[in-house]
Design a protein around this motif. Structure first.
Motif, mmCIF file in Angstrom:
data_model
loop_
_atom_site.group_PDB
_atom_site.id
_atom_site.type_symbol
_atom_site.label_atom_id
_atom_site.label_comp_id
_atom_site.label_asym_id
_atom_site.label_seq_id
_atom_site.Cartn_x
_atom_site.Cartn_y
_atom_site.Cartn_z
ATOM 1 N N ASP A 46 -0.212 106.280 -59.440
ATOM 2 C CA ASP A 46 -0.219 106.318 -60.904
ATOM 3 C C ASP A 46 -0.877 107.624 -61.297
ATOM 4 O O ASP A 46 -2.106 107.768 -61.197
ATOM 5 C CB ASP A 46 -0.990 105.125 -61.471
ATOM 6 N N ALA A 47 -0.063 108.576 -61.736
ATOM 7 C CA ALA A 47 -0.575 109.915 -62.038
ATOM 8 C C ALA A 47 -1.477 109.925 -63.276
ATOM 9 O O ALA A 47 -2.083 110.954 -63.590
ATOM 10 C CB ALA A 47 0.575 110.898 -62.221
ATOM 11 N N GLY A 48 -1.563 108.792 -63.964
ATOM 12 C CA GLY A 48 -2.482 108.700 -65.095
ATOM 13 C C GLY A 48 -3.844 108.168 -64.693
ATOM 14 O O GLY A 48 -4.713 107.957 -65.553
ATOM 15 N N ASP A 49 -4.051 107.974 -63.414
ATOM 16 C CA ASP A 49 -5.278 107.325 -62.953
ATOM 17 C C ASP A 49 -5.979 108.197 -61.899
ATOM 18 O O ASP A 49 -5.415 108.492 -60.838
ATOM 19 C CB ASP A 49 -4.915 105.957 -62.359
ATOM 20 N N GLU A 50 -7.207 108.570 -62.195
ATOM 21 C CA GLU A 50 -7.948 109.503 -61.323
ATOM 22 C C GLU A 50 -8.073 108.989 -59.885
ATOM 23 O O GLU A 50 -7.827 109.724 -58.924
ATOM 24 C CB GLU A 50 -9.343 109.760 -61.917
#
Ligand SMILES: NC(=O)c1ccc[n+]([C@@H]2O[C@H](COP(=O)([O-])OP(=O)(O)OC[C@H]3O[C@@H](n4cnc5c(N)ncnc54)[C@H](O)[C@@H]3O)[C@@H](O)[C@H]2O)c1
Length: 264
Positions: free
Chosen positions: A63-67
């Motif tokens: 998930d590229a929105g999650d660090e």
């Protein structure tokens, strides 16, 4: 010797379109590849195809929105292939319903796109760079867009996020060049990915074609080959650049037809 023999690449958004083409070409030219995508089945299928053809690849959820998910993708790559020397920060989102003009756009969507399109580039690079330094260098490639160079009636967040990717590319190149790390971006014009083909009415494609200087549309491999070049040592003196791959769509002064009419 193959063009990226011995390199280890992490490709984000690699289950489809531009990322998939790039992952396939990198693997074909000798790189070990981790394909990381929200669509984990697609990523694993792409990896299986590469492995069946004698390459070395893994498919992984991202998930590229999650660090923490981005950190895990980098660590997975290092754990399974020993290092990471190519990072293709490719994930990017657009939303024609919510990412509108400045007065009307949904501010939650602004934040979401800045997070996924821009912060993911910062984070992927942040986690990969220490490993690249240890490896003696590397190549970071970011997917920008021609929307980062022009204005539009809608998609304000998308355009601003991609313009920021262009400049973040220069900052990374400036800060880590001394460690042998190059950072470049590719800015696609319209590319006929499966999603673009399925979602765009023929009339919209015709409008694009009318303004391309070349008599055909862009395809995922047009970007994939650019990524392959930027990943390879063939581009070893290129850093901080954004290569525009857009069929000449944006190169000419748009008022030329009016002046041509006037001259007649
Ligand atoms: N296709 C074009 O015309 C075009 C033009 C300019 C820029 N771009 C850029 O190219 C990049 C790739 O786009 P594409 O056209 O290949 O799209 P695509 O839809 O074919 O592929 C995108 C992939 O990213 C994955 N993905 C989406 N959100 C994710 C997330 N949060 N985390 C992990 N994976 C995620 C999807 O599952 C998909 O596999 C994007 O950054 C896009 O902005 C595309």
């Amino acid at each position: 010797m193959a063009r990226v023999e011995g390199k280890v690449a992490l490709v984000t958004g690699g289950a489809s379109g531009i990322g998939l083409s790039s992952a396939r070409l990198l693997a074909k030219e000798g790189a070990k590849v981790v394909i990381a995508d929200f669509n984990v089945e697609g990523a694993q299928q792409a990896a299986a195809e590469i492995n069946a053809q004698g390459g070395e690849a893994y498919g992984l959820f991202l998930d590229a929105g999650d660090e923490s998910s981005i950190r895990e993708a980098v660590e997975f790559t290092v754990k399974h292939f020993g290092t990471i020397t190519v990072l293709f920060n490719n994930v990017g989102l657009t939303n024609l319903q919510k990412d509108l003009d400045v007065v009307n756009m949904d501010l939650m969507e602004w934040d979401r796109l800045m997070n996924v399109n821009l912060k993911s580039v910062l984070l992927g690079s942040r986690f990969a760079i220490p490993h690249m330094i240890e490896a003696g260098g590397g190549s970071i490639i970011n997917t920008a867009s021609m929307a980062g160079f022009t204005g539009d009636s809608i998609r304000s967040a998308y355009g601003a996020s991609k313009a920021a990717v262009v400049n973040l590319t220069k900052y990374i190149a400036t800060q880590y060049g001394a460690s042998g790390i190059r950072c470049n971006a590719v800015a696609p014009g319209l590319i006929l990915t499966p999603a673009a083909k399925n979602n765009m009415p023929p009339q919209v494609l015709d409008i694009f074609a009318k303004y391309n200087k070349l008599p055909y549309h862009g395809e995922p491999d047009d970007i994939g080959y650019t990524v392959l070049f930027l990943a390879s040592d063939e581009s070893k003196f290129i850093t901080g650049q954004t290569i525009q791959v857009e069929g000449g769509h944006y190169i000419a002064n748009p008022s030329i037809p009016d002046f041509a009419d006037f001259m007649q």
